[in-house]
Write an enzyme that holds these catalytic residues in place. Structure first.
Site, PDB file in Angstrom:
ATOM      1  N   LYS A  40       0.874  -1.180   0.000  1.00 36.79           N
ATOM      2  CA  LYS A  40       0.000   0.000   0.000  1.00 36.79           C
ATOM      3  C   LYS A  40       0.909   1.227   0.000  1.00 36.79           C
ATOM      4  CE  LYS A  40      -3.716   2.250   2.612  1.00 36.79           C
ATOM      5  NZ  LYS A  40      -3.056   3.567   2.739  1.00 36.79           N
ATOM      6  N   PHE A 112      -1.379  -0.565 -10.876  1.00 37.89           N
ATOM      7  CA  PHE A 112      -1.942  -1.753 -10.255  1.00 37.89           C
ATOM      8  C   PHE A 112      -3.284  -2.161 -10.853  1.00 37.89           C
ATOM      9  CE2 PHE A 112      -2.535   1.846  -7.199  1.00 37.89           C
ATOM     10  CZ  PHE A 112      -3.882   2.104  -7.468  1.00 37.89           C
ATOM     11  N   ARG A 182     -16.680   0.824  -4.086  1.00 38.34           N
ATOM     12  CA  ARG A 182     -16.071   0.124  -2.957  1.00 38.34           C
ATOM     13  C   ARG A 182     -16.515  -1.332  -2.970  1.00 38.34           C
ATOM     14  NH1 ARG A 182     -13.098   2.526   0.546  1.00 38.34           N
ATOM     15  NH2 ARG A 182     -13.958   4.584   0.046  1.00 38.34           N
ATOM     16  N   LYS A 188      -7.676  -3.544   1.935  1.00 35.62           N
ATOM     17  CA  LYS A 188      -6.446  -2.945   2.449  1.00 35.62           C
ATOM     18  C   LYS A 188      -6.148  -3.508   3.826  1.00 35.62           C
ATOM     19  CE  LYS A 188      -8.785   1.258   4.100  1.00 35.62           C
ATOM     20  NZ  LYS A 188      -8.823   2.747   3.992  1.00 35.62           N
TER      21      LYS A 188
END
Length: 272
Positions: A40, A112, A182, A188
């Site tokens: 991240k 990504f 979302r 994460k």
């Protein structure tokens, strides 16, 4: 989702946020072995629509012409990144309406996702790898992805990244088609929860912080008000986030009243 446009942006038309895939928090609810794992990054999200490089807010990134000219016609999603612990330096750099060539030579565009491409995430990674190889630019890179056997191995990787100064990990479901919004296909993994809040007041410091910022009075998107009093550098206390700006903070959990427990300032929230 937080929507904003910084005052430095010269356009009079409200930017339209690109539809991006946004992460949910990993709480052990999924098998990590089904996901690709990457670091991240503490960078700035940047979406290339094939013609214009945009911040998450939709505002165009004032990148040098040579930087943009090397990007392919296919949309890309990734993070502009200088390296671990250099987020504030990066934000100052990408805010400049007139880009400084020497500064941008240090920036990497860590990819990504390949928006709109067919197949699962694994197939899109392979396509991204081919695009990066064809571009042949050292600053255009595919975010390294790897697999883990399960939760314990994931936590070991998290500790390794944190020990090296990283922020956490991202999990992307290997078989997931391209989605936006979302979704649990993107998770994460961080040591604490993160959220954003609006700065509504500066609380003066006392004692060794006399004459400096003591705490921020903030309001969450749900309308709850609370203080953030830790996590600030000396420079943050000398020049605190402006009233009306959004900040990102970390906290352990929510109280019964819905307030974050032990909130700690992380950085300015930068939709840009």
């Amino acid at each position: 989702m937080l929507i904003g446009c910084l005052l430095w942006c010269s356009t009079l038309v409200r930017a339209t946020e690109p539809e991006l895939l946004l992460a949910q928090r990993y709480e052990g609810q999924a098998d990590p072995a089904l996901y690709w794992v990457s670091e991240k990054y503490d960078g700035v999200r940047a979406y290339w629509d094939g013609q214009v490089l945009r911040f998450r807010s939709g505002n165009p990134v004032p990148a040098p012409a040579w930087f943009l000219a090397a990007l392919p016609e296919h949309p890309l999603d990734g993070e502009l990144w200088l390296g671990r612990g250099r987020f504030q330096e990066l934000v100052g750099l990408v805010r400049r309406e007139q880009p400084v060539d020497g500064e941008w030579r240090q920036v990497r565009y860590m990819l990504f996702e390949l928006p709109g491409a067919p197949g699962g995430f694994t197939e899109r990674l392979q396509a991204l790898e081919r695009l990066v190889a064809a571009a042949g630019q050292p600053w255009l890179q595919l975010a390294p992805q790897f697999r883990v056997a399960g939760h314990d191995a994931l936590m070991q990787q998290l500790e390794t990244v944190l020990a090296a100064g990283g922020e956490g990990l991202m999990l992307h479901l290997a078989e997931a088609p391209y989605l936006t919004g979302r979704s649990p296909v993107l998770l994460k993994v961080t040591p604490e929860r993160e959220a954003e809040a609006l700065v509504i007041a500066h609380v003066p410091g006392k004692g060794r912080f006399q004459g400096l910022l003591g705490a921020l009075r903030v309001r969450s998107p749900e309308g709850r008000e609370f203080r953030i009093g830790t996590g600030f550098s000396l420079e943050d206390r000398r020049q605190p986030p402006a009233l009306g700006s959004w900040v990102t903070y970390r906290y352990r959990e929510l109280t019964r009243a819905g307030l974050p427990r032990f909130p700690r300032y992380l950085r300015l929230y930068q939709p840009l």
